[in-house]
Design a protein around this motif. Structure first.
Motif, PDB file in Angstrom:
ATOM      1  N   LEU A 266       0.829  -1.202   0.000  1.00 25.15           N
ATOM      2  CA  LEU A 266       0.000   0.000   0.000  1.00 25.15           C
ATOM      3  C   LEU A 266       0.862   1.249   0.000  1.00 25.15           C
ATOM      4  O   LEU A 266       1.994   1.241   0.500  1.00 25.15           O
ATOM      5  CB  LEU A 266      -0.904   0.023   1.241  1.00 25.15           C
ATOM      6  CG  LEU A 266      -1.858  -1.153   1.451  1.00 25.15           C
ATOM      7  CD1 LEU A 266      -2.617  -0.966   2.767  1.00 25.15           C
ATOM      8  CD2 LEU A 266      -2.823  -1.302   0.287  1.00 25.15           C
ATOM      9  N   THR A 267       0.327   2.314  -0.536  1.00 22.92           N
ATOM     10  CA  THR A 267       0.952   3.621  -0.368  1.00 22.92           C
ATOM     11  C   THR A 267       0.591   4.163   1.015  1.00 22.92           C
ATOM     12  O   THR A 267      -0.302   3.632   1.698  1.00 22.92           O
ATOM     13  CB  THR A 267       0.473   4.598  -1.439  1.00 22.92           C
ATOM     14  OG1 THR A 267      -0.939   4.830  -1.244  1.00 22.92           O
ATOM     15  CG2 THR A 267       0.706   4.039  -2.838  1.00 22.92           C
ATOM     16  N   GLN A 270      -3.086   5.085   1.042  1.00 25.09           N
ATOM     17  CA  GLN A 270      -3.956   3.907   1.141  1.00 25.09           C
ATOM     18  C   GLN A 270      -3.928   3.330   2.553  1.00 25.09           C
ATOM     19  O   GLN A 270      -4.971   2.948   3.107  1.00 25.09           O
ATOM     20  CB  GLN A 270      -3.512   2.851   0.128  1.00 25.09           C
ATOM     21  CG  GLN A 270      -3.774   3.209  -1.317  1.00 25.09           C
ATOM     22  CD  GLN A 270      -3.147   2.215  -2.274  1.00 25.09           C
ATOM     23  OE1 GLN A 270      -2.064   1.684  -2.032  1.00 25.09           O
ATOM     24  NE2 GLN A 270      -3.835   1.945  -3.384  1.00 25.09           N
ATOM     25  N   SER A 278      -6.671  -4.208  -0.024  1.00 24.79           N
ATOM     26  CA  SER A 278      -5.691  -4.838  -0.903  1.00 24.79           C
ATOM     27  C   SER A 278      -5.521  -3.991  -2.155  1.00 24.79           C
ATOM     28  O   SER A 278      -6.497  -3.545  -2.756  1.00 24.79           O
ATOM     29  CB  SER A 278      -6.136  -6.246  -1.291  1.00 24.79           C
ATOM     30  OG  SER A 278      -5.333  -6.764  -2.330  1.00 24.79           O
ATOM     31  N   SER A 279      -4.258  -3.794  -2.542  1.00 23.43           N
ATOM     32  CA  SER A 279      -3.990  -3.093  -3.801  1.00 23.43           C
ATOM     33  C   SER A 279      -4.009  -4.054  -4.985  1.00 23.43           C
ATOM     34  O   SER A 279      -4.023  -3.618  -6.134  1.00 23.43           O
ATOM     35  CB  SER A 279      -2.622  -2.399  -3.729  1.00 23.43           C
ATOM     36  OG  SER A 279      -1.582  -3.350  -3.542  1.00 23.43           O
ATOM     37  N   LYS A 280      -4.020  -5.358  -4.700  1.00 23.14           N
ATOM     38  CA  LYS A 280      -4.033  -6.390  -5.748  1.00 23.14           C
ATOM     39  C   LYS A 280      -5.106  -7.423  -5.378  1.00 23.14           C
ATOM     40  O   LYS A 280      -4.799  -8.542  -4.953  1.00 23.14           O
ATOM     41  CB  LYS A 280      -2.664  -7.064  -5.850  1.00 23.14           C
ATOM     42  CG  LYS A 280      -1.496  -6.096  -5.984  1.00 23.14           C
ATOM     43  CD  LYS A 280      -1.511  -5.383  -7.318  1.00 23.14           C
ATOM     44  CE  LYS A 280      -0.396  -4.338  -7.414  1.00 23.14           C
ATOM     45  NZ  LYS A 280       0.947  -4.913  -7.397  1.00 23.14           N
ATOM     46  N   SER A 322      -3.255  -8.402 -11.555  1.00 26.93           N
ATOM     47  CA  SER A 322      -3.098  -6.945 -11.623  1.00 26.93           C
ATOM     48  C   SER A 322      -2.151  -6.515 -12.735  1.00 26.93           C
ATOM     49  O   SER A 322      -2.275  -5.410 -13.265  1.00 26.93           O
ATOM     50  CB  SER A 322      -2.588  -6.415 -10.280  1.00 26.93           C
ATOM     51  OG  SER A 322      -1.344  -7.035  -9.947  1.00 26.93           O
ATOM     52  N   SER A 645       5.708   4.347   0.223  1.00 28.35           N
ATOM     53  CA  SER A 645       4.911   3.322  -0.440  1.00 28.35           C
ATOM     54  C   SER A 645       5.582   1.977  -0.203  1.00 28.35           C
ATOM     55  O   SER A 645       6.609   1.886   0.459  1.00 28.35           O
ATOM     56  CB  SER A 645       4.781   3.618  -1.942  1.00 28.35           C
ATOM     57  OG  SER A 645       6.055   3.652  -2.565  1.00 28.35           O
TER      58      SER A 645
END
Length: 663
Positions: A266-267, A270, A278-280, A322, A645
């Motif tokens: 995550l950044t 986020q 989840s970023s993915k 992703s 990040s």
């Protein structure tokens, strides 16, 4: 699992594997003080103990037991409500670990401040067989059935003389239970908790006059704290062995399966908005890991012969929805480790010498949507060690190892044969019955993994240099099992440290040999039995890890907390017991902050506890981790432009209920 899974900050090209072939000659030495009484287990029916210890790679002779070893017993693991060896090492052994980037929670461990490659700078063994991966990934400690573990021995400091590549930080020996002759017992465990936790485990063993067999099975599911972090694991192991008064032979099989989500990093924005996201959300991976081992021990008078032949096959899969990419690595590893020991008693002194060889063959075939790669690594190692005990209070040892290795790639990008050496000198002396001082100096090393050689900024045909460390350690142990304090000072001067350098390759990052580095610090371990009911323990580590030369001379290395502290209290009265622990981790540098220009990652403190009650053959318990529900992280790989990040948040509060039946 793929190296991308276990090294979340690496780019996809690091999946292109390369390999090496190694040949070694070694003379090794080890000394150590008798560990806690709980560690002095032996086969009840034969002098050939089923235990292989870190000191000599042989069933232990009491005169040469490891000095100042951290011993984690099965009772301590059970009292803390721990269900995997990785968690036991972090909570009970005081070893720092960073959050896993995949669901099964095999946290990367770091014994002595090697940052993102901490788990590559220690060797993990199960009953003497190495399980540390030749890939750039974390040893699968969670695949070892917890009910089979008799104890765990942690020997800190350079150990390459006996164990070769990657043993600069030390060794971790996981020693499993052995069935005794004419005896049988078993255990069934069921667990249920929040975050979708549910698990079942069973272990049985049976011994006859000259034969024994044990088997264990475990299955677990958890949704885990973050989105797309769910995991499913299934493990099976069995051992059959035959024995007499002067020999032992056995066969062991371990089968592990897992599938898991890959939630991604995550950044900072986020993380602050929702650390559980989840970023993915669709990325996932899996592995199949199967190992078969044959082992033999035989005594001929004053001589002992031992050997293990082990074969591992692993399939790692990753589907990165992703980025519309997939990968599958098919890995095979064969290890053969024969050795010979002679122990001679003459008046007030006792001498032990050992000679052995380690032969390994490793190969991998990787098929990925972004390109395929093959790699192979073969190794031969010969080592010798000699140790003398003088009148039970002084010990002296010396050793040397030479390893020749060949690294090659299936594409023909490189093919190199070279050699590296290890040596050590060790001594200990007990001026008082309850005080033993010890000292050690030597040279240890680590070879680049094929993953690392597969993604460098070097010209075609070149590979990374072996990492070489000059090690010094001083320390002392005071007290007995009821009251004991161990203090160590250590220093590792490292040349060509193998590390992922995000500033290399024009800022795109690459696996590299760093400028000279220095890892030094202090370790304290204490244990106090207050009375028959209460026991206190604590582990503290201070590490100063920094560049010792080059453009970043004097700068701190990334992802190494300067201080860590863990404390525990255990209480037992009648049929009730309770165990609680507090862990504090100091601030540390972000993963790419080699110039030390960014703010450090915040420190954090966590609390875990367990309460259990025994009712006849049943035990019922409730266990909680991160009880204060702290939101924190132990991994962050990027602080470019002042924006953080690459954050992997740690898990929030988890509570589980356990029912256990012994028969």
């Amino acid at each position: 699992m793929s190296n991308i899974v276990s090294r979340g900050h690496r780019a996809a090209p690091s999946m292109h594997l390369r390999a090496s072939v190694s040949l070694s000659l070694a003379v090794a030495a080890a000394w150590q003080l008798p560990a806690q009484a709980e560690s002095d287990t032996a086969n009840a029916t034969t002098p050939l103990s089923a235990v292989v210890v870190s000191a000599s790679r042989f069933p232990n002779d009491p005169a040469f037991a490891p000095v100042a070893t951290t011993v984690i017993t099965a009772e301590q693991i059970r009292a803390a409500g721990i269900d995997n060896a990785n968690e036991a090492l972090r909570k009970l052994g005081g070893i720092y670990g960073r959050q896993s980037s995949a669901g099964p929670n095999d946290f990367p461990l770091d014994l002595r401040g090697f940052g993102t490659n901490g788990d590559q700078n220690m060797v993990v063994l199960v009953d003497g067989v190495r399980i540390s991966e030749n890939e750039l990934s974390t040893p699968l400690l969670s695949s070892i059935p917890i009910e089979t573990i008799e104890r765990i021995e942690i020997v800190r400091g350079g150990s390459s003389v006996l164990y070769g590549s990657g043993a600069t930080g030390g060794t971790i020996q996981i020693i499993t239970r052995r069935p005794q002759a004419n005896d049988g017992h078993g255990t069934v465990v069921a667990e249920l908790g929040n975050q979708g936790q549910r698990a079942g485990r069973a272990a049985v063993s049976r011994g006859w006059d000259n034969m024994s067999i044990d088997a264990s099975y475990a299955k677990a599911h958890s949704d885990n704290w973050r989105d797309n972090a769910k995991s499913n694991q299934e493990n099976f192991s069995t051992t059959v062995q035959w024995f007499a008064s002067d020999w032992r032979f056995g066969l062991r099989a371990n089968i592990a399966r897992a599938d898991f989500g890959l939630p991604g990093s995550l950044t900072q924005a986020q993380y602050q908005a929702d650390p559980r996201q989840s970023s993915k959300p669709l990325d996932h991976g899996s592995y199949d890991n199967d190992t078969v081992t044959a082992f033999l021990e035989r005594r001929f008078g004053d001589f002992d012969v031992a050997a293990e032949l082990s074969h591992r096959e692993k399939i790692s899969r990753a589907d990165y929805v992703s980025s519309a990419s997939t990968s599958q690595a098919n890995i095979r590893l064969t290890q053969f480790s024969p050795r010979l020991r002679h122990v001679l008693q003459s008046g007030p002194w006792k001498n032990e010498w050992i000679v052995g060889t380690d032969l390994t063959e490793w190969n991998s075939v990787t098929n990925a949507s972004y390109g395929n790669s093959d790699a192979a690594q073969h190794a031969k190692a010969l080592y010798l060690r000699d140790e003398i005990e003088f009148d039970h209070n002084a010990r002296l040892a010396a050793g040397v190892r030479r390893e020749q290795f060949t690294q090659s790639s299936g594409s023909g990008a490189y093919n190199r044969t070279s050699a590296v050496n290890a040596w050590d000198l060790q001594a200990s002396y007990a001026p008082l019955p309850l005080l033993r001082a010890f000292a050690k100096t030597g040279q240890s090393y680590r070879l680049a993994t094929p993953d690392e050689n597969g993604y460098t900024a070097l010209p075609s045909g070149q590979v990374l240099k072996p990492q070489v460390s000059h090690d010094v350690e001083l320390g002392a142990t005071l007290g007995n099992d009821a009251r004991q304090l161990t203090a160590r000072w250590f220093r590792h001067r490292v040349r060509d440290e193998l590390y992922y350098d995000p500033t290399a390759n024009g800022g795109f990052g690459a696996n590299s040999n760093l400028d000279p580095t220095l890892h030094q610090g202090v370790e304290l371990e204490g244990r106090l039995r207050v009375n028959d009911s209460i026991t206190l323990s604590a582990n503290y580590q201070h590490i100063d890890a920094k560049f010792a030369d080059g453009v970043n001379n004097g700068k701190e290395l990334a992802l190494v907390p300067r201080n860590t502290l863990s404390t525990r209290i255990n209480w037992k009265s009648g049929q009730q017991s309770a165990d609680a622990g507090v862990r504090w981790v100091d601030r540390q540098r972000m993963g790419n902050d080699f110039a030390n220009t960014c703010a450090r990652m915040p420190s954090f403190t966590t609390l875990d506890a367990r309460y259990a009650v025994r009712v006849s053959a049943w035990e019922f318990a409730v266990t909680g981790t991160n009880l204060a529900d702290r939101t924190y992280y132990s991994q962050a790989y990027d602080c470019s432009g002042g924006a953080v990040s690459g954050i992997y948040p740690e898990n929030g509060r988890a509570v589980k209920f356990t029912a256990r039946y012994d028969f």
